[in-house]
Every structure is written in C-alpha cells, then in structure tokens.
Design a protein around this motif. Structure first.
Motif, PDB file in Angstrom:
ATOM      1  N   ILE A  65       0.858  -1.186   0.000  1.00 10.13           N
ATOM      2  CA  ILE A  65       0.000   0.000   0.000  1.00 10.13           C
ATOM      3  C   ILE A  65       0.897   1.239   0.000  1.00 10.13           C
ATOM      4  CG2 ILE A  65      -1.763   1.271   1.254  1.00 10.13           C
ATOM      5  CD1 ILE A  65      -2.281  -1.435   2.762  1.00 10.13           C
ATOM      6  N   LEU A  66       0.952   1.962  -1.101  1.00 13.33           N
ATOM      7  CA  LEU A  66       1.774   3.174  -1.132  1.00 13.33           C
ATOM      8  C   LEU A  66       0.915   4.372  -0.753  1.00 13.33           C
ATOM      9  CD1 LEU A  66       4.151   4.927  -1.604  1.00 13.33           C
ATOM     10  CD2 LEU A  66       3.783   4.804  -4.042  1.00 13.33           C
ATOM     11  N   SER A  67       1.180   4.893   0.432  1.00 15.77           N
ATOM     12  CA  SER A  67       0.494   6.107   0.861  1.00 15.77           C
ATOM     13  C   SER A  67       1.417   7.289   0.625  1.00 15.77           C
ATOM     14  CB  SER A  67       0.147   6.019   2.343  1.00 15.77           C
ATOM     15  OG  SER A  67      -0.079   7.322   2.849  1.00 15.77           O
ATOM     16  N   PHE A  68       0.884   8.316  -0.016  1.00 16.14           N
ATOM     17  CA  PHE A  68       1.702   9.507  -0.256  1.00 16.14           C
ATOM     18  C   PHE A  68       1.403  10.573   0.784  1.00 16.14           C
ATOM     19  CE2 PHE A  68       4.450  12.120  -2.594  1.00 16.14           C
ATOM     20  CZ  PHE A  68       5.006  11.371  -3.608  1.00 16.14           C
ATOM     21  N   GLY A  69       0.619  10.202   1.793  1.00 19.36           N
ATOM     22  CA  GLY A  69       0.196  11.252   2.728  1.00 19.36           C
ATOM     23  C   GLY A  69       0.326  10.863   4.178  1.00 19.36           C
ATOM     24  N   GLN A  70       1.406  10.143   4.534  1.00 18.46           N
ATOM     25  CA  GLN A  70       1.593   9.798   5.947  1.00 18.46           C
ATOM     26  C   GLN A  70       1.710  11.048   6.801  1.00 18.46           C
ATOM     27  OE1 GLN A  70       0.421   6.866   5.487  1.00 18.46           O
ATOM     28  NE2 GLN A  70       1.587   6.197   7.267  1.00 18.46           N
ATOM     29  N   THR A  71       2.107  12.152   6.189  1.00 20.52           N
ATOM     30  CA  THR A  71       2.251  13.394   6.945  1.00 20.52           C
ATOM     31  C   THR A  71       0.918  13.902   7.481  1.00 20.52           C
ATOM     32  OG1 THR A  71       2.266  14.389   4.774  1.00 20.52           O
ATOM     33  CG2 THR A  71       4.365  14.224   5.917  1.00 20.52           C
ATOM     34  N   ALA A  72      -0.199  13.420   6.919  1.00 23.10           N
ATOM     35  CA  ALA A  72      -1.496  13.820   7.480  1.00 23.10           C
ATOM     36  C   ALA A  72      -1.596  13.344   8.922  1.00 23.10           C
ATOM     37  CB  ALA A  72      -2.640  13.239   6.647  1.00 23.10           C
ATOM     38  N   PHE A  73      -1.194  12.092   9.161  1.00 26.33           N
ATOM     39  CA  PHE A  73      -1.261  11.539  10.516  1.00 26.33           C
ATOM     40  C   PHE A  73      -0.195  12.177  11.402  1.00 26.33           C
ATOM     41  CE2 PHE A  73      -2.330   8.198   7.387  1.00 26.33           C
ATOM     42  CZ  PHE A  73      -3.690   8.216   7.588  1.00 26.33           C
ATOM     43  N   PHE A  74       0.948  12.415  10.805  1.00 26.91           N
ATOM     44  CA  PHE A  74       2.045  13.092  11.492  1.00 26.91           C
ATOM     45  C   PHE A  74       1.567  14.442  12.024  1.00 26.91           C
ATOM     46  CE2 PHE A  74       5.638  16.008  11.436  1.00 26.91           C
ATOM     47  CZ  PHE A  74       6.720  15.270  11.900  1.00 26.91           C
ATOM     48  N   GLY A  75       1.005  15.235  11.123  1.00 23.12           N
ATOM     49  CA  GLY A  75       0.575  16.574  11.498  1.00 23.12           C
ATOM     50  C   GLY A  75      -0.581  16.542  12.485  1.00 23.12           C
ATOM     51  N   LEU A  76      -1.517  15.622  12.258  1.00 24.25           N
ATOM     52  CA  LEU A  76      -2.673  15.540  13.153  1.00 24.25           C
ATOM     53  C   LEU A  76      -2.215  15.282  14.587  1.00 24.25           C
ATOM     54  CD1 LEU A  76      -5.753  15.486  13.462  1.00 24.25           C
ATOM     55  CD2 LEU A  76      -5.653  13.025  13.060  1.00 24.25           C
ATOM     56  N   ALA A  77      -1.326  14.296  14.755  1.00 20.92           N
ATOM     57  CA  ALA A  77      -0.861  13.986  16.108  1.00 20.92           C
ATOM     58  C   ALA A  77      -0.039  15.134  16.668  1.00 20.92           C
ATOM     59  CB  ALA A  77      -0.035  12.699  16.096  1.00 20.92           C
ATOM     60  N   GLY A  78       0.783  15.751  15.814  1.00 19.69           N
ATOM     61  CA  GLY A  78       1.615  16.858  16.273  1.00 19.69           C
ATOM     62  C   GLY A  78       0.756  18.005  16.790  1.00 19.69           C
ATOM     63  N   TYR A  79      -0.239  18.387  16.001  1.00 19.18           N
ATOM     64  CA  TYR A  79      -1.131  19.467  16.431  1.00 19.18           C
ATOM     65  C   TYR A  79      -1.953  19.045  17.644  1.00 19.18           C
ATOM     66  CZ  TYR A  79      -0.302  23.041  12.943  1.00 19.18           C
ATOM     67  OH  TYR A  79       0.267  24.033  12.207  1.00 19.18           O
ATOM     68  N   ALA A  80      -2.390  17.776  17.644  1.00 27.46           N
ATOM     69  CA  ALA A  80      -3.207  17.319  18.768  1.00 27.46           C
ATOM     70  C   ALA A  80      -2.409  17.408  20.059  1.00 27.46           C
ATOM     71  CB  ALA A  80      -3.686  15.883  18.525  1.00 27.46           C
ATOM     72  N   TYR A  81      -1.147  16.973  20.010  1.00 28.88           N
ATOM     73  CA  TYR A  81      -0.349  17.074  21.243  1.00 28.88           C
ATOM     74  C   TYR A  81      -0.245  18.529  21.677  1.00 28.88           C
ATOM     75  CZ  TYR A  81       3.105  16.932  24.832  1.00 28.88           C
ATOM     76  OH  TYR A  81       3.719  17.103  26.043  1.00 28.88           O
ATOM     77  N   GLY A  82      -0.024  19.404  20.714  1.00 27.05           N
ATOM     78  CA  GLY A  82       0.079  20.820  21.049  1.00 27.05           C
ATOM     79  C   GLY A  82      -1.188  21.333  21.717  1.00 27.05           C
ATOM     80  N   VAL A  83      -2.319  21.101  21.081  1.00 22.60           N
ATOM     81  CA  VAL A  83      -3.579  21.630  21.596  1.00 22.60           C
ATOM     82  C   VAL A  83      -3.883  21.050  22.975  1.00 22.60           C
ATOM     83  CG1 VAL A  83      -6.073  21.611  21.257  1.00 22.60           C
ATOM     84  CG2 VAL A  83      -4.560  22.103  19.336  1.00 22.60           C
ATOM     85  N   ILE A  84      -3.744  19.731  23.088  1.00 21.01           N
ATOM     86  CA  ILE A  84      -4.139  19.089  24.342  1.00 21.01           C
ATOM     87  C   ILE A  84      -3.178  19.463  25.472  1.00 21.01           C
ATOM     88  CG2 ILE A  84      -4.552  16.879  25.486  1.00 21.01           C
ATOM     89  CD1 ILE A  84      -5.249  15.763  22.683  1.00 21.01           C
ATOM     90  N   SER A  85      -1.879  19.419  25.193  1.00 24.43           N
ATOM     91  CA  SER A  85      -0.939  19.655  26.293  1.00 24.43           C
ATOM     92  C   SER A  85      -0.951  21.113  26.733  1.00 24.43           C
ATOM     93  CB  SER A  85       0.473  19.222  25.900  1.00 24.43           C
ATOM     94  OG  SER A  85       0.963  20.069  24.884  1.00 24.43           O
ATOM     95  N   ILE A  86      -1.200  22.024  25.801  1.00 30.53           N
ATOM     96  CA  ILE A  86      -1.267  23.425  26.213  1.00 30.53           C
ATOM     97  C   ILE A  86      -2.479  23.635  27.117  1.00 30.53           C
ATOM     98  CG2 ILE A  86      -1.785  25.752  25.351  1.00 30.53           C
ATOM     99  CD1 ILE A  86       0.161  25.185  23.056  1.00 30.53           C
ATOM    100  N   ASN A  87      -3.557  22.936  26.820  1.00 32.81           N
ATOM    101  CA  ASN A  87      -4.747  23.089  27.638  1.00 32.81           C
ATOM    102  C   ASN A  87      -4.639  22.379  28.990  1.00 32.81           C
ATOM    103  OD1 ASN A  87      -6.918  24.697  26.335  1.00 32.81           O
ATOM    104  ND2 ASN A  87      -6.446  23.317  24.641  1.00 32.81           N
ATOM    105  N   TRP A  88      -4.021  21.210  28.986  1.00 33.54           N
ATOM    106  CA  TRP A  88      -3.971  20.440  30.227  1.00 33.54           C
ATOM    107  C   TRP A  88      -2.798  20.832  31.110  1.00 33.54           C
ATOM    108  CZ3 TRP A  88      -5.386  14.753  28.404  1.00 33.54           C
ATOM    109  CH2 TRP A  88      -6.728  14.760  27.979  1.00 33.54           C
ATOM    110  N   GLY A  89      -1.763  21.400  30.515  1.00 32.95           N
ATOM    111  CA  GLY A  89      -0.614  21.799  31.327  1.00 32.95           C
ATOM    112  C   GLY A  89       0.296  20.616  31.643  1.00 32.95           C
TER     113      GLY A  89
END
Lengths: 356, 292, 414
Positions: A65-89
């Motif tokens: 399975i050749l996915s050309f968009g693994q960065t979608a998951f990369f970015g989603l998790a990266g942003y999610a960590y940012g949003v959640i950790s900034i809110n939770w401290g």
C-alpha cells in the motif's frame, strides 16, 4: 527470545546479528554520556522520523500500500499534542495523557480513511492520491488559521507560522519534576524506537506478516485463498497511521513547535524517499536508511553550501541506480553471504500502468 | 445581454481552470498515465520549458518560435534523462519516485545556481478585450482552445498512428510487443521524450503569464497528479472529463466561496471521485463496455 | 570482534580526553573572534530575497573587521543555509547556539521560520536579530527586529493612497499570518479614515492562477487594490492582472522592496504600484549611494539591493554599537545596552534607532511608485517613523520581559 523476531520477512538472524544489534543499542544508549547536549538533541531528531518510515515500510514494503500522505497523521498527532498539552498543562503527569490522547486521533483518522479506501475498492496509485489529497487539505486549512478565532481552549493554532509553547513530557514527583528533555527525551525515544522495531519484526514474521506479503504479491490470489484482504489492509493502514502519528507527536515535543508545512508536499515525499532508498521490503533497512539519509542531508546542508540539495539529489540517484533493492539491503547482501542473511527472492514486479 | 456577459464570465473561469488542469497534466498523462513512471520531476520539465521560452524570447526570437524551443529543449532533456536514468528503472517503477525526486531537487537548485533566483519575464501577448464592463486577457482566453487541440492531437497520436499503437502495445505487454517486432526500447524513449516535451510546452504556454523562478514547477505538480490519476487507466480518454469535472467544481467553489474553498474543494473532490469511481473516470466509462 | 571493539573504545576515550583538555583551555581570549550566527535561506523558495541579506551581513562584517573589529575582536560569521525549510531552521538554531556558541544570531526571512526558532532562542536566552519586514507584534525580550512593521508601512501608505485615488479599497492578501494580520491593519485604517472596504480576499500560498480574483476586483470597482501577496506562486498575479487590463492602482508593503518585482517583470505589469519601504536601491541620497557603491564593489553581480539587505547591514552596526556600549559580548549586557534607548546607526536609509519598549527599529519610510515603464520615483518620504504600536498596547520590554506575538485582535493582557 521470541521465535518471530527473525523469519523470512526480515533481514538478520542468528547470534551474530543480535550481538551486533545489542551492541548498537547499547552504543546508542551511551551517546548522552559523552556527547554534547547538542549532539544528543540532534540524535533525537534523527530518531523522531524513524517511526513514520517504519510504518510506511510495513504498509508499502510488506503490504503493497503506497500512501503519499503519511504526513497527514504526522501533522494531526503533532497538532493534537500541542492543543491538548497546552490546555492540560504539565502538572499531574497530564503531558503523558496528552501524548496518549494525541495518538488516538491518527488511529481514528487512519481507520476511518482506511475503511473508505479499502472497503471502497480503492487500490494502487489511487490510494496514494487520496492520502496525498488528505494531507494537502490539512496543510491548506491549517495554514490559514492565523486569526484569534482559531483557538481551542488556551491553544492558538497560529496558522502558517506554526504553533509553539507546548510543554515537554513531565513526570511530577513530590521532590520536583522530571522533564523529558535532552538526554531523558533521547533515551525515551530510543527505547520506543527499539520497541517499535522489534514489535514490527514480530508482526511481519508472524502469520499476519505472511498474509500481508501474499496480498502484496497478488491480492486476487490472496483473496481466493480465503483471506479478507480488505481487513488486513485496513489494519496495516491503521498501524502505519499510528506510527506516523508517533513521529508527529515526538516531532512537536522535540522542537516544541509544529507547522502546517510539515504536512505539505515536500514533507510528504520525504518518508517515501527514505523508505524506497533503503529498501522498502525490510524494517531494518528502512530504520537504518532513515537515520542515515536525514544525517547525510543535514551534513550536506552544513558543509555543501549552495550545492547541498544538488549533492543530495546525486546521492539519491546513485543509490537508486546502483542499489536496486535499496542501499541498506544491497550493502547488507554484499557485506556478507553468511547464514544470517535472508536470501529472499525479492520479486521485482513490473508495475505497468494502472491498467493491469 | 447582461446575462450573456455574466454567463461568459463564468464560463471563462471554468475554461481557465480546465485548461490549467489539462495543461498541468498533459505531459504527466504520457509519462505516468501511460508509462507508469511516477515522475516527481514533472514540474521541473515545465520549468525547463518556461525558462527556455523566456530566455529565447528575450534573445529576440518571436514568441511562437521561443515556445517551440522551450518544448523541444524540455523534450531533449527528457530523452537524455530517459537514456541515462529512467531506462534502468522500468523493471522497478516505484524506484522512479526516488530518481525523479532527486532529478527534481537537482534541477531546482541547479537552476538557482546557474540562472539566479529569477528571470525577467516576458509580456503576455495579444492584449485584452472587454465584455460588459469586465476585461479579459485574450491570451488566457485562448488557452482552453489550445488545451482542447492538444488533447485531440494526443488522442489521434495514440489511437490512430502506428507509433501510438506500438507505444500502447509496449506499455501493455512489452514481451508480446517485442515478439511482434516492436523495438520497445526506442518506443519507451520516444514516449518519455514526448511526455517531457508536452510538459515543456505547458511551461512555454504559461511562461508569459507567470513568473519564471526555479521553483515554479511546484505550482503545477499537485494539479497534474490529481488530474491524471482521476483520469484512470485509459488516460487519453479520461483526461478531458477529469479536468472538466475538477475544473468545474474548483471554478464554482472559487467563484462563490473564494480561493481557499476552491483549493480545498478541488482536493476533496479528488477524494470523492476516487471513492465513487475507484478506477478513475475512464474506468467508470469503460466498465459498461466490458473492458477492464 | 570484541577485541577490536575494545580497542576502538579505548581509542575513542583517549580522543575524548584530549578533546576535553582542548575544551578546558581558557575560553574567550581577547583575540578570539566574536561569533555571529547567520541562519538564512540561501536556497529554496525565498533565496531570491535572502541572498542580498547574506551579502549585506558579509559586507558589514568585512568593513568592521577591516577597521579592527569590535572591542579589538574580529567578527566571524557562522552561516548555515536553512533552505527555506522550517525544520532546518530548528536544527541549525540549536547547532549555532549549543555547538557554535554564537554571541549573536541573525536570521530568518519568513515569519514561519522566525516563529520556528524564536522558542529556541528564548529557551537558551540567545540574543537574536530578525532583520525583516513582517506583520509586526513580536514582543520578545531576546528578539530585536530591524525590519519595518505595519504601523510604519500602512499608517503612511493607506491614508496617502485614499487621498490620492479615493476611498474604495479592495485587499487581496496571502492566506496566512502575514497576509491576514496586514489585511486587518489595512481594514482598520481604511475604516478610521472614513473609507470602505469593497472587497477582501485571502489567497492560499499555493495559488498561482488569479482569473477569478481579477474578475471579482473588476466587479467591485475599487479605487485601488492593496496587494499583500507573498511568494513566487502569487507573484504571477501582476502579469495576469496586467494582461486582463485591470488598470487599477495598487498599494503594498511587500513588493518592490523585497523581491524587486519591478526589475523582474516585464513592464507594465506593476504599473502604478505604490509601496512603503524603508529602503530600496533607487533611494538617491549620499548614504544610499555610498552604500550601493561599496555593495557593488564587493558583490558586482547582485541583481538588486533590497530593504532587507539594508536592515541586515544596519543590524550588524547596531550590534557593534551595543557591544561597545556594554564593553562586553555578554549577551544579557548587550541586550540591555540595545534597549537602553541610545543605540542608533546611520545606515543606507538614514538614521535608525532601537525603540526600548518594543525592541523594533525606527525607520525612514519611502513611498516608492512604479511607473508604466517600471522605473521608480519616490513621491513622498516620511522621516523617523517610530514602531509605536507595541508600546501603545502595553508591551514594554525595558520593564517587563515577554515572549509573545500580538496582533490588533490579540492584545497583551493588562
């Protein structure tokens, strides 16, 4: 030792290989004892990318399975960590909860997207274009979230300029906080890389892995043999998404920063290059090639002045012309024709146009 | 009358988006759509065509001849690269990703080193015309016609001529084609060169309306891949409807909701089209006729 | 195998020991050079506007070194090519701070790359100069900005344009931080001066085709268009609007002064473009002409000396003045000297001084008008425009440290 750690789907078996492996791990673990703090953070940087590459190797090299968009998951998790950790401290160990929470999102996205793709009969290059479209939609959308209205709780998405200020992983003791920064961060990453690597080896050498290879070689035949190939593809796609997410979350942690361009076209091409150049059909090869290529490209950027990108291109061209199975695999085979080398019949299939 | 003007203005937007998608994709349709080479250097072939066009026009060549130069030089570069590199990868086409990506970064940075960060542009020819208080560029209004003409010529070439039939035969089953006396190596060469030349022509056609910079290929690459992939297996049949569908949706969304929604809408449409027609548009058309 | 590994380990530890001895040598001797870390995009998307910046730093450093350096110490440039890639910025920011131990860091073109490295600068308390025109609002104790900001560019440009051409304004802006924040400034000023926004359009950075936008502008019939377009893709707008015969005056804060579009595009694509810049090569003053002469003597092939080159050049001299005032390269003391309120330099654009509250630079603002043949005249000059906005909304770095970026709709908490 688990029997599945070595097998037909992976390079390397026998005592010598494992002695070398443990020596490498111990040497890597010893780096912070004598290297500068810069070198340690730089090594962490190389390790960050390996999860995404190993996940893509599983998807592409083992399951076709050749996915050309693994960065979608990369970015989603990266942003999610940012949003959640900034809110939770960073108190009460909540950074770890934020990490776990941010890793569930790419898993959910990958399973939904994977369901749409594989149960919708999408195959081959069409999978690549769908995943590429997803990551570019994410990039385009995130780039314009500069305004104050794009705020989730305390966290401003901050558009193209990227989001910053997220806390590092922290364990809170009564006596004070242990912040996973510098060497602790590196050791944590290294442990996770080893875990992921061994886990993937077990997985691909299991019955599951054999089925994946059967699907890669001939999906119709695998289906005829009674395997629910869509289900297998969905599982693999989800695992790949998880690993890309792991890279994304740790990238955010590494630099305390995440930007939409990490989901752009150039960023999306990189994992494919690492995986293809090293030898996509082997986890070890991909692990080594990812670290080696990110290192080479950094060295070239430092010492190559304006020729850095030209030289990088030449390196890749040479690799592709003279190491047809990936440079790590080729080096491996030429170095040693001994028993721990898997002499896989690497079936090089002609991939004709989408009409097959 | 006002209604007609507005209708034309809307049609112009659609045709403009359509021709951009067709011309972005037309070289890739040959190299990727037919040959299967995942050509990440497609944008750089376009850049090459644009650069040579600009340089020769500024050297005093009339624009049409400059465009021919741009087209030919890009085709020539394609031929050379095919002979030196791509030819060795036909048995392992996935590796063409790495090779063409490498070519792409070498070309982009190499052009920056050789020709500097930017070229002085050339003026768009033919001026403008006005309808109902809105003025349009004559040149850009002509591009859709050029795009259609090219599509027709390409269809004719691959369906009606001896070269086209040999070429398609070689792509479909190289061994059989060889057995039947087709020189597949020569065919691959010519087909790749043709694709590169078409990409160069795209660069030549857009050179007067865009800025020539080494990274200009990146403006085309996403559009080219989505248009060609959505076309499906029979790319010569699918390219026009694919560009029409994507162009229509993009033009409508851009018109009503702005450029951001237009861009995102284009990509979402790609996902939806592939979901509904997993073998692309041509696969959808051909399903009824029993062909796979 | 084992034996040879042991041997290697011993050799390695021996080398480490020697290295340690070398490192333990007295560190900063008087004759050691001052390290100026330079993180700029010599390749990639932004190279066109950045290469003159790099050359300007080399020019200033060369001049200072030829005259004996700063406090008797030569300046050494430690440069990395960041390739217009934010991740490279992060890698090299750490390298230049932790490994090279730079005394001062210059760098970044795009705001995204600045934001990528600013957290790293803050974490290591690294003295950092951002020598670029941008959307404004960075209130950061470690960051000094020498480029122009919206209050300097728009509060001059927009009222002048409204007076000359009329009050109906249409903005097209790149759809990211710079474009959105700049558009907000334009909107506020237009409203304040009694004008109307007849349209406002945001365009993703990947867009290179503008037919729809051109049509929208024609339907809205503005008196002038504010073009806040960024990057090579969006630069195609000018030729496309000219070929559609749009023929409406344009106002901008980014064009001409950065990527010299008037030299690169065929006339009359930029006809009647008005830009407020703190420097352009066409400025005809003794300081500017002298600067150009020295610049071209050292870099004869430079296609254009842009405003960021002037900013970078000034930044080196501002740093020199501050080190001399502080009497040391100690970063805290140099930063304190920089925000003392008395650090100025006479650069290519005239006298510029650092504002202690915002750590931004006062500027002479030139209104640059591109004529039909793409020659340039300067119908208006505003002298000594202060970067007042941050100070007026409550950022005062001379009193309170901060590490934020503010915008008109995101103000400091009182």
């Amino acid at each position: 030792m688990l029997p599945n750690l070595s097998g037909p789907q992976t390079l390397g078996k026998g005592p010598l290989f494992w002695v070398l492996f443990f020596a490498a791990v111990i040497a890597a673990a010893g780096v912070p004892l004598f290297a500068s703090s810069f070198a340690v953070s730089n090594f962490s940087y190389f390790l960050v990318w390996t999860f995404m590459a190993m996940g893509l190797s599983l998807m592409w090299g083992y399951a076709g399975i050749l996915s050309f968009g693994q960065t979608a998951f990369f970015g989603l998790a990266g942003y999610a960590y940012g949003v959640i950790s900034i809110n939770w401290g960073d108190a009460h160990g909540l950074t770890w909860a934020a990490l776990l929470a941010s890793l569930t999102l790419p898993v959910i996205l990958a399973s939904v997207l994977g369901y749409l793709i594989f149960y919708g009969g999408i195959r081959e290059v069409f999978v690549g274009i769908v995943t590429l479209s997803v990551t570019l939609v994410f990039e385009t959308f995130m780039a314009q979230t500069a305004g104050p209205e794009w705020t989730i709780g305390e966290a401003r998405l901050n558009g193209f300029n990227g989001m910053s200020g997220m806390p590092a992983l922290t364990i809170n003791f009564h006596s004070g906080d242990l912040i996973f920064d510098g060497s602790p961060f590196y050791w944590l990453l290294l442990a996770l890389v080893v875990l992921a690597y061994l886990g993937l080896r077990v997985l691909v050498n299991s019955r599951f892995g054999n089925v994946l290879v059967a699907i890669r070689e001939n999906p119709e035949r695998a289906e005829m043999l009674g395997y629910n190939i869509r289900f297998y593809q969905l599982i693999v796609f989800t695992i790949g998404g998880f690993f890309a997410g792991l890279s994304g979350a740790f990238y955010t942690l590494w630099g305390s920063y995440i930007t939409p361009s990490s989901m752009g076209l150039n960023a999306a091409a990189l994992p494919i290059i690492w995986v293809a150049a090293g030898g996509r059909t082997d986890i070890t090869a991909v692990l080594v090639s990812t670290i080696a290529l990110t290192w080479v490209s950094q060295q070239l950027a430092i010492y190559g002045s304006q020729y850095a990108l030209v030289l990088m291109g030449i390196v890749l061209l040479l690799v592709v012309l003279f190491a047809p199975n990936g440079f790590v695999v080729s080096v491996w085979r030429s170095l040693s024709k001994r028993s721990f080398v898997r002499e896989a019949a690497d079936p090089v299939r002609k991939f004709t146009s989408a009409a097959d | 009358m006002d209604f007609l003007y507005y209708a034309y203005a809307a049609f112009y937007q659609f045709a403009d988006a359509f021709s951009f998608l067709v011309l972005s994709g037309i070289g890739l349709a040959v190299i990727f759509g037919m040959m299967g080479v995942i050509n990440l250097a497609h944008g750089e072939f376009i850049m090459c065509g644009a650069y040579v066009t600009v340089l020769s026009a500024r050297a005093g060549l009339p624009l049409p001849f400059a465009m021919v130069c741009g087209t030919l030089s890009s085709g020539l570069v394609g031929l050379v690269l095919e002979r030196l590199i791509i030819r060795r990868l036909y048995q392992r086409l996935f590796d063409s990703i790495v090779a063409t990506w490498a070519i792409s970064i070498i070309a982009t940075q190499g052009m920056l080193i050789v020709a500097g960060p930017s070229l002085e542009g050339i003026k768009t020819p033919f001026g403008s015309f006005e309808l109902g208080g809105i003025s349009f560029s004559v040149y850009r209004a002509m591009l859709p016609a050029v795009a259609l003409l090219l599509l027709g010529a390409l269809y004719w070439l691959f369906v009606r001529t001896r070269f086209g039939i040999h070429s398609r035969a070689a792509m479909q089953d190289a061994d059989m084609a060889k057995a039947l006396g087709v020189s597949t190596n020569a065919i691959y060469s010519k087909t790749f060169g043709l694709g590169a030349a078409l990409a160069g022509l795209t660069g030549a056609l857009y050179a007067p309306t865009m800025t020539a910079v080494p990274t200009m290929g990146s403006a085309f690459i996403v559009q080219s891949f989505v248009t060609v992939v959505v076309s499906g297996a029979d790319v010569m049949l699918g390219l026009a409807p694919s560009a029409a569908a994507l162009g229509l949706i993009q033009a409508l969304l851009t018109g009503f909701h702005g450029q951001l929604i237009g861009q995102i809408g284009l990509l979402v449409t790609v996902i939806l089209v592939v979901r509904i027609m997993p073998t692309g548009i041509s696969g959808f058309f051909l399903r009824g006729s029993g062909s796979k | 195998m084992r034996v040879s590994n042991w041997g290697k380990a011993r050799a390695a530890s021996l080398m480490l020991a020697m290295f340690g001895i070398a490192m333990a040598m007295p560190a900063a001797q008087a004759a050691d050079p001052i390290k100026l870390g330079l993180l700029e995009d010599a390749s990639g998307n932004f190279a066109i506007a950045v290469i003159p910046k790099i050359h300007a730093v080399e020019l200033a450093v060369g001049e200072i070194n030829a005259k004996g350096g700063i406090l008797g110490r030569q300046i050494k440039i430690v440069a990395y090519d960041t390739q217009s890639d934010n991740t490279r910025f992060q890698e090299f920011a750490r390298r230049v701070i932790q490994q090279d131990k730079a005394d001062v860091v210059f760098g970044a073109f795009s705001s995204a790359s600045r934001e990528a490295i600013r957290p790293i600068m803050d974490r290591y308390h690294q003295l950092y100069f951002y020598n670029n025109q941008y959307e404004g609002g960075v209130c950061d104790s470690n960051t000094f900005v020498t480029g122009a900001v919206p209050e300097q560019q728009f509060s001059t440009l927009i009222p002048w344009m409204m007076e000359k051409y009329g009050k109906r304004v249409y903005t097209i802006a790149a759809d990211y931080n710079f474009g959105q924040i700049s558009a907000e400034w334009v909107r506020n000023i237009v409203k304040e001066k009694g004008g109307t926004m007849v349209g406002e359009e945001f365009i993703p950075l990947s867009v290179s085709q503008f037919s729809q936008t051109i049509q929208n502008i024609q339907k809205a019939k503005p008196d002038f268009v504010v073009t806040l377009l960024v990057g090579a893709n969006q630069a195609s707008y000018y030729e496309q609007q000219a070929s559609a015969n749009l023929n409406i005056p344009m106002a901008s804060s980014v064009n001409v002064g950065q990527a010299y579009e008037h030299r690169r595009f065929k006339a009359p694509a930029l006809k009647d473009m008005y830009v407020t810049a703190n420097y352009v090569e066409e400025v005809n003053s003794p300081e500017s002409n002298d600067f150009k002469k020295r610049f071209h003597a050292k870099f004869p092939n430079e296609p254009y000396i842009n405003q960021e080159a002037a900013n970078s050049y000034d930044a080196v001299y501002l740093y020199k003045a501050a080190v001399e005032k502080a009497g040391t390269t100690d970063q805290k003391k140099v930063a304190a000297a920089l925000r003392s309120g008395s650090i100025c330099t006479n650069g290519p654009s005239g006298k510029v001084c650092i504002d202690p509250k915002s750590q931004h630079l006062s500027h002479t603002i030139y209104l640059v008008h591109v004529k039909a043949d793409h020659s340039v005249d300067i119908p208006k000059v505003w002298n000594d425009i202060k970067p007042y906005w941050l100070g007026s909304v409550g950022c005062d770095l001379s009193k309170k440290s901060d590490h934020s970026q503010y915008t008109p709709s995101h103000l400091p908490k009182k």
